[in-house]
Scaffold this active site. Sequence first.
Site, PDB file in Angstrom:
ATOM      1  N   SER B 135       0.860  -1.197   0.000  1.00  0.00           N
ATOM      2  CA  SER B 135       0.000   0.000   0.000  1.00  0.00           C
ATOM      3  C   SER B 135       0.889   1.236   0.000  1.00  0.00           C
ATOM      4  O   SER B 135       2.012   1.191   0.526  1.00  0.00           O
ATOM      5  CB  SER B 135      -0.866   0.014   1.260  1.00  0.00           C
ATOM      6  OG  SER B 135      -1.348   1.320   1.504  1.00  0.00           O
ATOM      7  N   TYR B 148      -2.501  -1.387  10.220  1.00  0.00           N
ATOM      8  CA  TYR B 148      -2.443  -1.665   8.776  1.00  0.00           C
ATOM      9  C   TYR B 148      -1.171  -1.090   8.148  1.00  0.00           C
ATOM     10  O   TYR B 148      -0.436  -1.786   7.438  1.00  0.00           O
ATOM     11  CB  TYR B 148      -3.679  -1.070   8.109  1.00  0.00           C
ATOM     12  CG  TYR B 148      -3.720  -1.245   6.610  1.00  0.00           C
ATOM     13  CD1 TYR B 148      -4.045  -2.468   6.050  1.00  0.00           C
ATOM     14  CD2 TYR B 148      -3.453  -0.174   5.754  1.00  0.00           C
ATOM     15  CE1 TYR B 148      -4.088  -2.634   4.675  1.00  0.00           C
ATOM     16  CE2 TYR B 148      -3.503  -0.328   4.379  1.00  0.00           C
ATOM     17  CZ  TYR B 148      -3.824  -1.556   3.841  1.00  0.00           C
ATOM     18  OH  TYR B 148      -3.870  -1.717   2.481  1.00  0.00           O
ATOM     19  N   ALA B 150       1.710  -0.123   9.484  1.00  0.00           N
ATOM     20  CA  ALA B 150       2.953  -0.767   9.926  1.00  0.00           C
ATOM     21  C   ALA B 150       3.075  -2.168   9.334  1.00  0.00           C
ATOM     22  O   ALA B 150       4.175  -2.617   8.999  1.00  0.00           O
ATOM     23  CB  ALA B 150       2.996  -0.827  11.451  1.00  0.00           C
ATOM     24  N   SER B 151       1.944  -2.849   9.170  1.00  0.00           N
ATOM     25  CA  SER B 151       2.009  -4.204   8.589  1.00  0.00           C
ATOM     26  C   SER B 151       2.451  -4.138   7.127  1.00  0.00           C
ATOM     27  O   SER B 151       3.169  -5.020   6.643  1.00  0.00           O
ATOM     28  CB  SER B 151       0.657  -4.925   8.715  1.00  0.00           C
ATOM     29  OG  SER B 151      -0.259  -4.453   7.748  1.00  0.00           O
ATOM     30  N   LYS B 152       2.050  -3.088   6.412  1.00  0.00           N
ATOM     31  CA  LYS B 152       2.461  -2.960   5.013  1.00  0.00           C
ATOM     32  C   LYS B 152       3.945  -2.581   4.912  1.00  0.00           C
ATOM     33  O   LYS B 152       4.636  -3.011   3.990  1.00  0.00           O
ATOM     34  CB  LYS B 152       1.585  -1.931   4.289  1.00  0.00           C
ATOM     35  CG  LYS B 152       0.145  -2.395   4.084  1.00  0.00           C
ATOM     36  CD  LYS B 152       0.077  -3.678   3.261  1.00  0.00           C
ATOM     37  CE  LYS B 152      -1.337  -4.023   2.837  1.00  0.00           C
ATOM     38  NZ  LYS B 152      -1.404  -5.281   2.054  1.00  0.00           N
ATOM     39  N   THR B 182     -12.710  -1.104  -3.836  1.00  0.00           N
ATOM     40  CA  THR B 182     -12.783  -2.573  -3.827  1.00  0.00           C
ATOM     41  C   THR B 182     -13.806  -2.989  -2.776  1.00  0.00           C
ATOM     42  O   THR B 182     -14.350  -2.151  -2.061  1.00  0.00           O
ATOM     43  CB  THR B 182     -11.435  -3.200  -3.437  1.00  0.00           C
ATOM     44  OG1 THR B 182     -11.182  -2.887  -2.058  1.00  0.00           O
ATOM     45  CG2 THR B 182     -10.286  -2.704  -4.287  1.00  0.00           C
TER      46      THR B 182
END
Lengths: 72, 247
Positions: B135, B148, B150-152, B182
Amino acid sequence: MSEKEKIELLEEIMDLDLGTLHIDDTLKDYDEWDSLTVLTFISEIDSRFGKKISGEEIKKFVTVADAIAVME
Amino acid sequence: MYTLITGASSGVGRELAICLSQTRSLILSGRNTERLNETKSACKNNDILLWPYDLEKTDRLEAELSAWIKENNVQIDSFVHCAGLMKMVPLRAINYEIILNTYSVNVFSTQLIIKTLASRKINGGNLKAAVFISSNISNRGAAAFSAYGASKAALDGLARNLAAELAPNIRVNSVLPGGMITEMTKDMFADENMRNMFNKNYPLGIGTPKDIAPLVEFLLSDKSGWITGQQFVVDGGRTIDITERKD
Protein backbone atom coordinates in the site's frame (compact mmCIF):
# COMPACT_ATOMS: atom_id res chain seq x y z
CA MET A 1 -25.63 -4.05 29.23
CA SER A 2 -27.09 -1.42 31.57
CA GLU A 3 -27.37 2.26 30.71
CA LYS A 4 -24.57 2.99 33.17
CA GLU A 5 -22.28 0.45 31.48
CA LYS A 6 -23.04 1.89 28.06
CA ILE A 7 -22.18 5.40 29.21
CA GLU A 8 -18.95 4.02 30.69
CA LEU A 9 -18.13 2.43 27.34
CA LEU A 10 -18.74 5.76 25.60
CA GLU A 11 -16.45 7.43 28.16
CA GLU A 12 -13.81 4.84 27.36
CA ILE A 13 -14.23 5.46 23.62
CA MET A 14 -13.92 9.24 24.16
CA ASP A 15 -10.99 8.76 26.54
CA LEU A 16 -12.86 10.58 29.35
CA ASP A 17 -12.76 9.92 33.09
CA LEU A 18 -15.57 7.71 34.38
CA GLY A 19 -18.55 9.76 35.59
CA THR A 20 -17.93 12.62 33.14
CA LEU A 21 -20.87 11.99 30.81
CA HIS A 22 -24.59 12.20 31.51
CA ILE A 23 -27.41 10.85 29.42
CA ASP A 24 -28.65 14.26 28.19
CA ASP A 25 -25.23 15.76 27.49
CA THR A 26 -24.71 17.13 23.98
CA LEU A 27 -21.85 15.28 22.31
CA LYS A 28 -20.58 18.34 20.40
CA ASP A 29 -19.97 20.11 23.72
CA TYR A 30 -17.02 17.78 24.23
CA ASP A 31 -13.77 18.40 22.31
CA GLU A 32 -13.18 14.65 22.63
CA TRP A 33 -16.10 13.96 20.26
CA ASP A 34 -13.83 14.31 17.22
CA SER A 35 -13.17 12.39 14.01
CA LEU A 36 -10.84 9.87 15.70
CA THR A 37 -13.50 9.23 18.33
CA VAL A 38 -16.02 8.55 15.57
CA LEU A 39 -13.64 5.95 14.08
CA THR A 40 -13.09 4.45 17.53
CA PHE A 41 -16.87 4.33 18.02
CA ILE A 42 -17.33 2.49 14.69
CA SER A 43 -14.60 0.00 15.58
CA GLU A 44 -15.93 -0.68 19.10
CA ILE A 45 -19.56 -1.10 17.98
CA ASP A 46 -18.34 -3.57 15.36
CA SER A 47 -16.12 -5.60 17.69
CA ARG A 48 -18.39 -5.58 20.76
CA PHE A 49 -21.84 -5.78 19.16
CA GLY A 50 -21.05 -7.18 15.71
CA LYS A 51 -22.81 -4.20 14.19
CA LYS A 52 -21.68 -2.03 11.26
CA ILE A 53 -22.47 1.62 11.72
CA SER A 54 -21.60 4.37 9.22
CA GLY A 55 -20.08 7.79 9.77
CA GLU A 56 -23.27 9.25 8.29
CA GLU A 57 -25.40 7.62 11.00
CA ILE A 58 -23.07 8.83 13.74
CA LYS A 59 -23.23 12.38 12.42
CA LYS A 60 -26.94 12.40 13.32
CA PHE A 61 -26.23 11.75 17.01
CA VAL A 62 -26.94 14.77 19.20
CA THR A 63 -26.85 13.50 22.79
CA VAL A 64 -25.18 10.74 24.77
CA ALA A 65 -28.54 8.96 24.68
CA ASP A 66 -28.37 8.79 20.85
CA ALA A 67 -24.88 7.28 20.95
CA ILE A 68 -25.66 4.59 23.50
CA ALA A 69 -28.94 3.68 21.77
CA VAL A 70 -26.95 1.73 19.16
CA MET A 71 -25.09 -0.30 21.81
CA GLU A 72 -27.08 -3.50 21.69
CA MET B 1 3.00 -24.16 -14.13
CA TYR B 2 0.64 -22.17 -11.94
CA THR B 3 0.46 -18.71 -10.38
CA LEU B 4 -0.89 -18.67 -6.81
CA ILE B 5 -3.03 -15.63 -5.96
CA THR B 6 -4.20 -15.06 -2.40
CA GLY B 7 -7.15 -12.81 -1.64
CA ALA B 8 -8.70 -13.89 -4.93
CA SER B 9 -12.29 -13.93 -3.76
CA SER B 10 -12.75 -10.17 -4.13
CA GLY B 11 -11.24 -6.77 -4.85
CA VAL B 12 -7.70 -6.51 -6.17
CA GLY B 13 -7.18 -10.28 -6.05
CA ARG B 14 -10.25 -11.01 -8.13
CA GLU B 15 -9.42 -8.39 -10.78
CA LEU B 16 -5.82 -9.57 -10.97
CA ALA B 17 -6.97 -13.15 -11.33
CA ILE B 18 -9.23 -12.19 -14.23
CA CYS B 19 -6.41 -10.25 -15.96
CA LEU B 20 -3.68 -12.83 -15.33
CA SER B 21 -5.94 -15.71 -16.44
CA GLN B 22 -5.53 -14.50 -20.03
CA THR B 23 -1.97 -15.77 -20.04
CA ARG B 24 -1.58 -18.02 -16.98
CA SER B 25 -2.96 -21.05 -15.19
CA LEU B 26 -4.02 -19.98 -11.73
CA ILE B 27 -4.54 -21.22 -8.19
CA LEU B 28 -7.04 -18.96 -6.46
CA SER B 29 -6.95 -18.71 -2.70
CA GLY B 30 -9.37 -17.01 -0.35
CA ARG B 31 -11.60 -17.72 2.61
CA ASN B 32 -14.87 -18.16 0.81
CA THR B 33 -15.20 -21.05 -1.69
CA GLU B 34 -18.41 -19.69 -3.21
CA ARG B 35 -16.79 -16.35 -4.00
CA LEU B 36 -13.64 -18.07 -5.30
CA ASN B 37 -15.90 -19.95 -7.71
CA GLU B 38 -17.38 -16.62 -8.85
CA THR B 39 -13.84 -15.38 -9.58
CA LYS B 40 -13.10 -18.63 -11.40
CA SER B 41 -16.21 -18.18 -13.58
CA ALA B 42 -15.03 -14.69 -14.55
CA CYS B 43 -11.54 -15.93 -15.53
CA LYS B 44 -10.52 -16.29 -19.15
CA ASN B 45 -9.25 -19.86 -19.17
CA ASN B 46 -10.31 -23.17 -17.68
CA ASP B 47 -7.08 -24.16 -15.96
CA ILE B 48 -8.02 -22.62 -12.62
CA LEU B 49 -7.69 -24.45 -9.29
CA LEU B 50 -9.06 -23.36 -5.92
CA TRP B 51 -7.26 -23.49 -2.58
CA PRO B 52 -9.73 -22.16 0.01
CA TYR B 53 -7.87 -21.11 3.15
CA ASP B 54 -8.25 -18.58 5.96
CA LEU B 55 -4.86 -16.87 6.25
CA GLU B 56 -5.56 -15.84 9.83
CA LYS B 57 -4.84 -19.52 10.64
CA THR B 58 -1.09 -19.10 10.27
CA ASP B 59 -0.17 -21.97 12.60
CA ARG B 60 -1.34 -24.63 10.13
CA LEU B 61 -0.53 -22.75 6.93
CA GLU B 62 2.76 -24.43 5.95
CA ALA B 63 1.45 -27.94 6.56
CA GLU B 64 -1.87 -27.29 4.79
CA LEU B 65 -0.31 -25.68 1.71
CA SER B 66 2.38 -28.37 1.42
CA ALA B 67 -0.25 -31.11 1.63
CA TRP B 68 -2.47 -29.36 -0.93
CA ILE B 69 0.43 -28.99 -3.41
CA LYS B 70 1.31 -32.67 -3.02
CA GLU B 71 -2.31 -33.83 -3.29
CA ASN B 72 -2.94 -31.79 -6.44
CA ASN B 73 0.49 -32.49 -7.90
CA VAL B 74 0.97 -28.89 -9.06
CA GLN B 75 4.07 -26.81 -9.77
CA ILE B 76 3.95 -23.12 -8.90
CA ASP B 77 6.28 -20.64 -10.64
CA SER B 78 4.82 -17.38 -9.35
CA PHE B 79 2.98 -15.98 -6.34
CA VAL B 80 0.89 -12.84 -5.86
CA HIS B 81 -0.06 -11.96 -2.29
CA CYS B 82 -3.23 -9.88 -2.56
CA ALA B 83 -4.86 -10.94 0.69
CA GLY B 84 -5.03 -7.99 3.01
CA LEU B 85 -6.83 -6.99 6.17
CA MET B 86 -7.46 -3.27 6.53
CA LYS B 87 -9.28 -1.76 9.48
CA MET B 88 -9.27 1.94 10.29
CA VAL B 89 -8.73 1.76 14.04
CA PRO B 90 -7.44 4.66 16.16
CA LEU B 91 -4.76 3.66 18.67
CA ARG B 92 -7.13 3.87 21.62
CA ALA B 93 -9.31 1.14 20.10
CA ILE B 94 -6.41 -1.11 19.08
CA ASN B 95 -6.15 -4.46 20.81
CA TYR B 96 -3.95 -7.53 20.48
CA GLU B 97 -6.51 -9.40 18.37
CA ILE B 98 -6.68 -6.63 15.76
CA ILE B 99 -2.87 -6.41 15.59
CA LEU B 100 -2.47 -10.18 15.37
CA ASN B 101 -5.13 -10.66 12.69
CA THR B 102 -3.77 -7.77 10.61
CA TYR B 103 -0.20 -9.06 10.71
CA SER B 104 -1.30 -12.68 10.21
CA VAL B 105 -3.03 -11.92 6.92
CA ASN B 106 -0.76 -9.12 5.69
CA VAL B 107 2.69 -10.37 6.73
CA PHE B 108 3.02 -13.71 8.54
CA SER B 109 1.08 -15.69 5.96
CA THR B 110 3.12 -14.13 3.13
CA GLN B 111 6.38 -15.30 4.66
CA LEU B 112 5.08 -18.82 5.33
CA ILE B 113 3.62 -19.19 1.83
CA ILE B 114 6.80 -18.06 0.09
CA LYS B 115 8.86 -20.35 2.36
CA THR B 116 6.68 -23.25 1.24
CA LEU B 117 6.83 -22.30 -2.44
CA ALA B 118 10.60 -21.75 -2.36
CA SER B 119 11.15 -25.24 -0.96
CA ARG B 120 12.76 -27.52 -3.52
CA LYS B 121 11.27 -30.52 -1.73
CA ILE B 122 7.72 -29.20 -1.87
CA ASN B 123 7.64 -27.14 -5.10
CA GLY B 124 10.62 -28.55 -7.02
CA GLY B 125 12.51 -25.23 -7.15
CA ASN B 126 9.92 -23.89 -9.58
CA LEU B 127 9.17 -20.54 -7.94
CA LYS B 128 10.63 -17.69 -10.04
CA ALA B 129 8.78 -14.50 -9.02
CA ALA B 130 6.64 -13.11 -6.26
CA VAL B 131 4.71 -9.85 -6.03
CA PHE B 132 3.30 -8.56 -2.77
CA ILE B 133 0.39 -6.13 -2.94
CA SER B 134 1.37 -3.55 -0.34
CA SER B 135 0.00 0.00 0.00
CA ASN B 136 1.18 3.55 -0.54
CA ILE B 137 0.89 3.98 3.23
CA SER B 138 3.95 1.74 3.59
CA ASN B 139 6.51 4.57 3.49
CA ARG B 140 4.14 7.17 4.96
CA GLY B 141 1.59 7.30 7.76
CA ALA B 142 -2.05 8.16 8.47
CA ALA B 143 -4.24 8.56 11.54
CA ALA B 144 -6.15 5.40 12.52
CA PHE B 145 -3.96 3.21 10.30
CA SER B 146 -1.19 2.20 12.72
CA ALA B 147 -1.80 -1.56 12.52
CA TYR B 148 -2.44 -1.66 8.78
CA GLY B 149 0.25 0.86 7.82
CA ALA B 150 2.95 -0.77 9.93
CA SER B 151 2.01 -4.20 8.59
CA LYS B 152 2.46 -2.96 5.01
CA ALA B 153 5.86 -1.48 5.91
CA ALA B 154 6.74 -4.91 7.32
CA LEU B 155 5.53 -6.56 4.13
CA ASP B 156 7.83 -4.37 2.02
CA GLY B 157 10.71 -5.10 4.39
CA LEU B 158 9.98 -8.77 3.90
CA ALA B 159 10.13 -8.30 0.11
CA ARG B 160 13.56 -6.65 0.28
CA ASN B 161 15.04 -9.26 2.63
CA LEU B 162 13.65 -12.17 0.65
CA ALA B 163 14.84 -10.58 -2.59
CA ALA B 164 18.37 -10.63 -1.21
CA GLU B 165 18.10 -14.12 0.22
CA LEU B 166 16.40 -15.82 -2.72
CA ALA B 167 18.39 -14.24 -5.60
CA PRO B 168 19.19 -15.12 -8.29
CA ASN B 169 16.52 -17.82 -8.56
CA ILE B 170 13.50 -15.97 -7.20
CA ARG B 171 12.64 -12.28 -7.63
CA VAL B 172 10.45 -10.54 -5.04
CA ASN B 173 8.88 -7.11 -5.55
CA SER B 174 6.03 -5.14 -4.06
CA VAL B 175 3.34 -2.95 -5.60
CA LEU B 176 2.04 -0.06 -3.50
CA PRO B 177 -1.41 1.00 -4.67
CA GLY B 178 -3.23 4.07 -3.42
CA GLY B 179 -6.88 4.21 -2.52
CA MET B 180 -8.93 1.97 -4.78
CA ILE B 181 -12.59 1.11 -4.82
CA THR B 182 -12.78 -2.57 -3.83
CA GLU B 183 -14.91 -4.81 -1.62
CA MET B 184 -12.61 -4.03 1.30
CA THR B 185 -12.86 -0.25 0.94
CA LYS B 186 -16.38 0.24 -0.42
CA ASP B 187 -17.77 1.08 3.06
CA MET B 188 -15.08 3.72 3.46
CA PHE B 189 -15.97 5.26 0.06
CA ALA B 190 -19.69 5.18 0.90
CA ASP B 191 -18.91 8.12 3.17
CA GLU B 192 -19.27 11.33 1.15
CA ASN B 193 -16.54 13.19 3.05
CA MET B 194 -14.11 10.36 2.46
CA ARG B 195 -14.99 10.28 -1.25
CA ASN B 196 -14.52 14.03 -1.59
CA MET B 197 -11.22 13.85 0.28
CA PHE B 198 -9.92 11.18 -2.09
CA ASN B 199 -11.07 13.03 -5.20
CA LYS B 200 -9.31 16.14 -3.93
CA ASN B 201 -6.04 14.41 -2.99
CA TYR B 202 -5.57 12.08 -5.95
CA PRO B 203 -4.33 14.00 -9.02
CA LEU B 204 -5.45 11.13 -11.27
CA GLY B 205 -8.59 10.31 -9.25
CA ILE B 206 -9.44 7.17 -7.28
CA GLY B 207 -8.08 3.98 -8.81
CA THR B 208 -9.44 0.52 -9.42
CA PRO B 209 -7.66 -2.86 -9.33
CA LYS B 210 -7.43 -2.76 -13.14
CA ASP B 211 -4.92 0.08 -12.75
CA ILE B 212 -2.32 -2.16 -11.12
CA ALA B 213 -2.85 -5.41 -13.02
CA PRO B 214 -0.48 -4.67 -15.97
CA LEU B 215 2.40 -3.88 -13.58
CA VAL B 216 1.86 -7.11 -11.64
CA GLU B 217 1.86 -9.05 -14.90
CA PHE B 218 5.15 -7.37 -15.87
CA LEU B 219 6.78 -8.10 -12.50
CA LEU B 220 5.83 -11.77 -12.70
CA SER B 221 7.18 -12.08 -16.23
CA ASP B 222 10.74 -12.57 -17.47
CA LYS B 223 10.58 -9.05 -18.90
CA SER B 224 11.37 -7.80 -15.38
CA GLY B 225 14.22 -10.29 -15.00
CA TRP B 226 16.71 -7.73 -13.59
CA ILE B 227 14.34 -6.19 -11.04
CA THR B 228 14.07 -7.42 -7.48
CA GLY B 229 13.43 -6.07 -3.98
CA GLN B 230 11.74 -2.92 -5.28
CA GLN B 231 8.64 -0.98 -4.28
CA PHE B 232 6.43 0.26 -7.13
CA VAL B 233 3.99 3.00 -6.15
CA VAL B 234 0.82 3.08 -8.29
CA ASP B 235 -1.41 5.63 -6.60
CA GLY B 236 -2.65 8.18 -9.12
CA GLY B 237 0.00 10.62 -7.93
CA ARG B 238 -1.29 10.74 -4.33
CA THR B 239 2.09 10.61 -2.62
CA ILE B 240 3.95 13.05 -4.89
CA ASP B 241 1.43 15.88 -4.78
CA ILE B 242 2.22 18.64 -2.29
CA THR B 243 -0.18 21.15 -3.84
CA GLU B 244 -2.36 22.72 -1.17
CA ARG B 245 -5.98 22.26 -2.21
CA LYS B 246 -8.48 24.38 -0.32
CA ASP B 247 -11.64 22.59 -1.48
